[in-house]
Write an enzyme that holds these catalytic residues in place. Structure first.
Site, PDB file in Angstrom:
ATOM      1  CE  LYS A 192       8.867  36.403 -13.756  1.00  0.00           C
ATOM      2  NZ  LYS A 192       7.857  37.402 -13.964  1.00  0.00           N
TER       3      LYS A 192
HETATM    4  C1  LIG Z   1       7.011  38.208 -14.958  1.00  0.00           C
HETATM    5  C2  LIG Z   1       7.191  39.646 -15.201  1.00  0.00           C
HETATM    6  C3  LIG Z   1       6.115  40.545 -15.236  1.00  0.00           C
HETATM    7  C4  LIG Z   1       4.681  40.105 -15.209  1.00  0.00           C
HETATM    8  O1  LIG Z   1       4.361  39.254 -14.198  1.00  0.00           O
HETATM    9  P1  LIG Z   1       3.100  38.253 -14.335  1.00  0.00           P
HETATM   10  O2  LIG Z   1       2.939  37.748 -12.952  1.00  0.00           O
HETATM   11  O3  LIG Z   1       3.488  37.206 -15.316  1.00  0.00           O
HETATM   12  O4  LIG Z   1       1.940  39.060 -14.789  1.00  0.00           O
HETATM   13  C5  LIG Z   1       6.391  41.885 -15.387  1.00  0.00           C
HETATM   14  N1  LIG Z   1       7.650  42.330 -15.515  1.00  0.00           N
HETATM   15  C6  LIG Z   1       8.704  41.505 -15.510  1.00  0.00           C
HETATM   16  C7  LIG Z   1      10.079  42.061 -15.643  1.00  0.00           C
HETATM   17  C8  LIG Z   1       8.511  40.137 -15.362  1.00  0.00           C
HETATM   18  O5  LIG Z   1       9.553  39.308 -15.400  1.00  0.00           O
END
Ligand SMILES: *Cc1c(COP(=O)(O)O)cnc(C)c1O
Length: 392
Positions: A192
């Protein structure tokens, strides 16, 4: 090893010496898990997004679960989730016992729209309790139109903002300000735009939701005497109450310290992501109409997490697998975001296979090209040249 270093991944973290020093300082402090870094990170993140409250938690999935739980989503309820998202958006609602009605998306952008929400509402048959718009790739959904319809139907709105740190919607507000929602959720997974290793955050303007989420992330334990159910415990220094059934969804102080250092650089990260996006637009222009990058929604200012372009593989006469492998041979990593969640075996077993033509059309043409802050515009040029070559 050297080959790995040469590979441009579709996304990766940006950790510098200041980030490392921040994590080391936390390691040398008295607190490894909930300590002073947590409220500091929360306050700084709330200020960054413009929300009144921010609740840190262990990842983006638990952020979604905490928000849905705080809104009272449970068995017998339906949550509306766009099919083009990471599966966690739907799974978190299932953790609450709710059923999912998958919404279709705009085939060009992969985003939930007021029209596709209206269609999902019809299928939900009056049981819909919440909708979870996903700002796919960091491109904000039309929240004004979605919220207007959601409000008519009494739906709570949780924005899955895991891709949209530093994006601005059409209203000009930062995603996470919750101008049109009860809560917004974020992930700080390394891929992210801001990372804490694992980590998550929920923003909200509701003090009640914030209090409930803060309690639920640590076993439902209440330590605020003003909120105790039993008066007799109030004077006793060890006393605390388990007010509800919660979880251990805490973020360690080490990760929060890293998050604060990353957040201090977020404006810089966002500027770089926007500059790379401009470069991609320039160079991809020559590949139209085979390769398309949809225009940003009117008035919005996305900070892209993914460079998810649409490619007409059929017209190019090459399958996506062939294109991906050929790019990989040239040192360019790509990924597909996402396989429509409604087609995953678990959900097909639960709800049968229904067709969502917008999601399916988006899926067959989508490919995420490399986008991360340590890239240069020269890398963008190289990716686009390789793509041109591979597509013939
Ligand atoms: C990464 C992501 C999640 C989950 O996040 P984690 O930190 O991996 O649990 C949920 N929704 C979207 C759209 C994501 O890209």
């Amino acid at each position: 090893m050297t080959q790995q270093a040469d590979l441009l991944a579709y996304g990766r973290q940006d950790i510098d010496e200041v980030d490392i020093a921040a994590a080391v300082r936390a390691l040398q402090s008295d607190y490894l898990t909930t300590g002073p870094e947590i409220p500091a990170f929360e306050a700084e993140f709330a200020r960054f997004t413009g929300a009144a409250h921010a609740i840190a938690c262990s990842n983006g999935t638990t952020a979604l679960h905490l928000a849905l739980d705080a809104l009272g989503v449970g068995e017998g309820d339906v949550c509306i989730v766009p099919s083009i998202t990471f599966m966690a958006t739907a799974n978190a609602a299932r953790y609450c016992g709710a059923e999912i009605v998958f919404a279709d998306v705009d085939p060009a952008t992969g985003l939930l729209t007021a029209d596709t929400l209206a269609d999902a509402l019809e299928r939900a048959g009056g049981r819909a309790k919440a909708v979870l718009p996903v700002h796919l790739a960091g491109v904000p959904c039309d929240m004004e139109a979605i919220a207007a319809l959601a409000r008519q139907h009494g739906l709570a709105i949780i924005e899955d903002s895991c891709h949209a740190i530093a994006s601005r919607g059409a209203s000009g507000a930062m995603v996470g300000a919750c101008t049109h929602s009860e809560a917004a959720t974020f992930s700080f997974h390394p891929v992210k735009s801001l990372t804490t290793g694992e980590g998550g955050m929920v923003t909200t303007n509701s003090p009640d939701l914030a209090a409930r989420m803060a309690r639920q992330r640590s076993h439902g334990i209440e330590r605020d005497a003003a909120r105790f159910e039993r008066a007799e415990g109030a004077g006793e220094p060890w006393y605390h109450e388990m007010a509800s059934l919660g979880w251990n969804y805490r973020l360690p102080d080490i990760n929060a310290a890293l998050g604060r250092a990353q957040l201090a650089r977020m404006a810089q990260f966002a500027a770089k992501r926007r500059a790379l996006t401009v470069a991609y637009r320039e160079h991809l222009h020559a590949l139209a109409p085979l390769v398309r990058l949809p225009a940003d929604p009117q008035g919005s200012d996305p900070c892209r997490h993914l460079m998810n372009v649409q490619i007409d593989f059929e017209a190019a006469g090459r399958t996506r697998a062939v294109v991906m492998n050929a790019l990989k041979e040239r040192g360019i990593g790509t990924q597909v975001h996402y396989i429509p969640v409604h087609t995953q075996p678990y959900y097909v077993r639960r709800y049968g296979c229904r067709s969502l033509p917008g999601a399916e059309a988006h899926y067959v043409q989508t490919l995420s090209l490399p986008l991360f802050t340590r890239m240069g515009t020269g890398d963008v040029e190289r990716v686009c040249a390789a793509l041109a070559e591979v597509l013939g």
